[in-house]
Design a protein around this motif. Structure first.
Motif, PDB file in Angstrom:
ATOM      1  N   ILE A 276       3.993 -13.389   0.570  1.00  0.00           N
ATOM      2  CA  ILE A 276       4.490 -12.404   1.539  1.00  0.00           C
ATOM      3  C   ILE A 276       5.428 -11.404   0.861  1.00  0.00           C
ATOM      4  O   ILE A 276       5.310 -10.193   1.082  1.00  0.00           O
ATOM      5  CB  ILE A 276       5.175 -13.103   2.733  1.00  0.00           C
ATOM      6  CG1 ILE A 276       4.138 -13.846   3.572  1.00  0.00           C
ATOM      7  CG2 ILE A 276       5.953 -12.103   3.591  1.00  0.00           C
ATOM      8  CD1 ILE A 276       4.730 -14.789   4.615  1.00  0.00           C
ATOM      9  N   ASP A 277       6.329 -11.897   0.046  1.00  0.00           N
ATOM     10  CA  ASP A 277       7.274 -11.014  -0.651  1.00  0.00           C
ATOM     11  C   ASP A 277       6.546 -10.042  -1.572  1.00  0.00           C
ATOM     12  O   ASP A 277       6.829  -8.835  -1.579  1.00  0.00           O
ATOM     13  CB  ASP A 277       8.293 -11.828  -1.449  1.00  0.00           C
ATOM     14  CG  ASP A 277       9.241 -12.630  -0.578  1.00  0.00           C
ATOM     15  OD1 ASP A 277       9.323 -12.366   0.648  1.00  0.00           O
ATOM     16  OD2 ASP A 277       9.896 -13.552  -1.126  1.00  0.00           O
ATOM     17  N   THR A 278       5.599 -10.552  -2.346  1.00  0.00           N
ATOM     18  CA  THR A 278       4.837  -9.718  -3.279  1.00  0.00           C
ATOM     19  C   THR A 278       3.992  -8.686  -2.531  1.00  0.00           C
ATOM     20  O   THR A 278       3.956  -7.508  -2.896  1.00  0.00           O
ATOM     21  CB  THR A 278       3.939 -10.598  -4.171  1.00  0.00           C
ATOM     22  OG1 THR A 278       4.758 -11.547  -4.854  1.00  0.00           O
ATOM     23  CG2 THR A 278       3.181  -9.778  -5.187  1.00  0.00           C
ATOM     24  N   ALA A 279       3.319  -9.122  -1.472  1.00  0.00           N
ATOM     25  CA  ALA A 279       2.473  -8.216  -0.690  1.00  0.00           C
ATOM     26  C   ALA A 279       3.309  -7.160   0.032  1.00  0.00           C
ATOM     27  O   ALA A 279       2.917  -5.987   0.103  1.00  0.00           O
ATOM     28  CB  ALA A 279       1.640  -9.017   0.310  1.00  0.00           C
ATOM     29  N   SER A 280       4.465  -7.543   0.537  1.00  0.00           N
ATOM     30  CA  SER A 280       5.353  -6.580   1.205  1.00  0.00           C
ATOM     31  C   SER A 280       5.855  -5.536   0.227  1.00  0.00           C
ATOM     32  O   SER A 280       5.936  -4.342   0.558  1.00  0.00           O
ATOM     33  CB  SER A 280       6.536  -7.309   1.846  1.00  0.00           C
ATOM     34  OG  SER A 280       6.093  -8.143   2.882  1.00  0.00           O
TER      35      SER A 280
ATOM     36  N   TYR B 224      -4.282 -12.837  -0.478  1.00  0.00           N
ATOM     37  CA  TYR B 224      -4.164 -13.934   0.473  1.00  0.00           C
ATOM     38  C   TYR B 224      -5.222 -15.003   0.187  1.00  0.00           C
ATOM     39  O   TYR B 224      -4.942 -16.200   0.272  1.00  0.00           O
ATOM     40  CB  TYR B 224      -4.287 -13.414   1.911  1.00  0.00           C
ATOM     41  CG  TYR B 224      -3.997 -14.469   2.955  1.00  0.00           C
ATOM     42  CD1 TYR B 224      -2.765 -15.115   3.010  1.00  0.00           C
ATOM     43  CD2 TYR B 224      -4.955 -14.828   3.893  1.00  0.00           C
ATOM     44  CE1 TYR B 224      -2.492 -16.090   3.961  1.00  0.00           C
ATOM     45  CE2 TYR B 224      -4.684 -15.804   4.852  1.00  0.00           C
ATOM     46  CZ  TYR B 224      -3.458 -16.426   4.877  1.00  0.00           C
ATOM     47  OH  TYR B 224      -3.196 -17.396   5.810  1.00  0.00           O
ATOM     48  N   LEU B 225      -6.428 -14.565  -0.184  1.00  0.00           N
ATOM     49  CA  LEU B 225      -7.468 -15.523  -0.542  1.00  0.00           C
ATOM     50  C   LEU B 225      -7.100 -16.279  -1.822  1.00  0.00           C
ATOM     51  O   LEU B 225      -7.389 -17.472  -1.936  1.00  0.00           O
ATOM     52  CB  LEU B 225      -8.823 -14.831  -0.693  1.00  0.00           C
ATOM     53  CG  LEU B 225      -9.443 -14.307   0.596  1.00  0.00           C
ATOM     54  CD1 LEU B 225     -10.761 -13.606   0.308  1.00  0.00           C
ATOM     55  CD2 LEU B 225      -9.629 -15.403   1.620  1.00  0.00           C
ATOM     56  N   VAL B 226      -6.454 -15.608  -2.755  1.00  0.00           N
ATOM     57  CA  VAL B 226      -5.971 -16.293  -3.967  1.00  0.00           C
ATOM     58  C   VAL B 226      -4.948 -17.357  -3.570  1.00  0.00           C
ATOM     59  O   VAL B 226      -4.993 -18.492  -4.054  1.00  0.00           O
ATOM     60  CB  VAL B 226      -5.377 -15.289  -4.985  1.00  0.00           C
ATOM     61  CG1 VAL B 226      -4.625 -15.997  -6.094  1.00  0.00           C
ATOM     62  CG2 VAL B 226      -6.478 -14.403  -5.559  1.00  0.00           C
ATOM     63  N   PHE B 227      -4.034 -17.004  -2.667  1.00  0.00           N
ATOM     64  CA  PHE B 227      -3.060 -17.981  -2.167  1.00  0.00           C
ATOM     65  C   PHE B 227      -3.793 -19.158  -1.528  1.00  0.00           C
ATOM     66  O   PHE B 227      -3.473 -20.318  -1.796  1.00  0.00           O
ATOM     67  CB  PHE B 227      -2.109 -17.322  -1.153  1.00  0.00           C
ATOM     68  CG  PHE B 227      -1.407 -18.314  -0.269  1.00  0.00           C
ATOM     69  CD1 PHE B 227      -0.348 -19.067  -0.751  1.00  0.00           C
ATOM     70  CD2 PHE B 227      -1.841 -18.527   1.039  1.00  0.00           C
ATOM     71  CE1 PHE B 227       0.276 -20.009   0.058  1.00  0.00           C
ATOM     72  CE2 PHE B 227      -1.229 -19.463   1.850  1.00  0.00           C
ATOM     73  CZ  PHE B 227      -0.161 -20.209   1.357  1.00  0.00           C
TER      74      PHE B 227
ATOM     75  N   LEU C 290       0.269  -8.783   7.944  1.00  0.00           N
ATOM     76  CA  LEU C 290      -1.131  -8.467   8.241  1.00  0.00           C
ATOM     77  C   LEU C 290      -1.237  -7.354   9.276  1.00  0.00           C
ATOM     78  O   LEU C 290      -2.099  -6.474   9.163  1.00  0.00           O
ATOM     79  CB  LEU C 290      -1.871  -9.723   8.694  1.00  0.00           C
ATOM     80  CG  LEU C 290      -1.995 -10.818   7.626  1.00  0.00           C
ATOM     81  CD1 LEU C 290      -2.578 -12.090   8.224  1.00  0.00           C
ATOM     82  CD2 LEU C 290      -2.814 -10.344   6.439  1.00  0.00           C
ATOM     83  N   THR C 291      -0.348  -7.360  10.250  1.00  0.00           N
ATOM     84  CA  THR C 291      -0.316  -6.295  11.257  1.00  0.00           C
ATOM     85  C   THR C 291      -0.021  -4.953  10.583  1.00  0.00           C
ATOM     86  O   THR C 291      -0.652  -3.939  10.897  1.00  0.00           O
ATOM     87  CB  THR C 291       0.745  -6.611  12.330  1.00  0.00           C
ATOM     88  OG1 THR C 291       0.402  -7.838  12.959  1.00  0.00           O
ATOM     89  CG2 THR C 291       0.831  -5.517  13.369  1.00  0.00           C
TER      90      THR C 291
END
Length: 185
Positions: free
Chosen positions: A67-71, A92-95, A129-130
């Motif tokens: 979440i931190d990296t994606a944000s 997210y699929l990697v996670f 995701l939103t």
């Protein structure tokens, strides 16, 4: 948390991460974890009353990192929203892939699943995701975007993801491509 308690917690988590590189989590016992962490069983059980709680802590840490990296990515990226969606879902699929065994252990426990869906971490995941869906679905209300994000997480629960990957033989890229088509149509 006291410094020594935090040190023991970190020893436990790093030992489990090491052990799951060698074998499935369901084959690892609490005694083996305590031995690998070089702590007593009492210390292990003070931190984690059962293996499921330990798995949950590992998953939460890994999910928070995602979440931190994606944000951070979304905060910097100003390009095509479809590219952002592709990146976020790919990560997210990697996670999901990297935590498949842990997620199966956690998600198989209904009670812990209910706790997760009411957690701040789950809220952060849905908000992320939103955020990535909003530019692609400007006609959606906030409620519809939240629903879509929550259904996306539901579609990728460990049993469904494992079925698609292991039994149907789909690659991460095939799952990603199908998800993107589903979300963009």
């Amino acid at each position: 948390m006291r410094k020594d308690a935090e040190l023991n917690r970190q020893k436990i988590l790093s030992s489990v991460e090491s052990l799951i590189q060698q074998q499935d989590m369901d084959k690892i016992g609490m005694r083996e974890i305590a031995s690998a962490a070089q702590i007593g069983m009492g210390t292990l059980y003070r931190h984690y009353p059962n293996k499921s709680a330990l798995c949950m802590d590992l998953v939460y840490g890994n999910l928070q990192h995602f979440i931190d990296t994606a944000s951070e990515y979304l905060g910097c990226y100003q390009g095509n929203p479809e590219v952002a969606l592709h990146y976020i879902l790919s990560e997210y699929l990697v996670f999901r892939e990297n935590n498949m065994g842990l997620l199966e252990s956690v998600e198989s426990n209904w009670k812990q699943g209910q706790v997760f869906y009411q957690s701040e971490l789950y809220s952060q995941l849905v908000m992320l995701l939103t955020r990535v869906l909003k530019p692609l679905k400007p006609m959606f209300s906030d409620k519809e975007l939240t629903f879509t994000a929550e259904m996306l997480t539901a579609m990728l629960k460990s049993d469904i993801y494992a079925f698609e990957r292991l039994h149907k033989g789909l690659s991460q890229e095939e799952i990603l491509s199908s998800l993107i088509k589903l979300l963009l149509n």
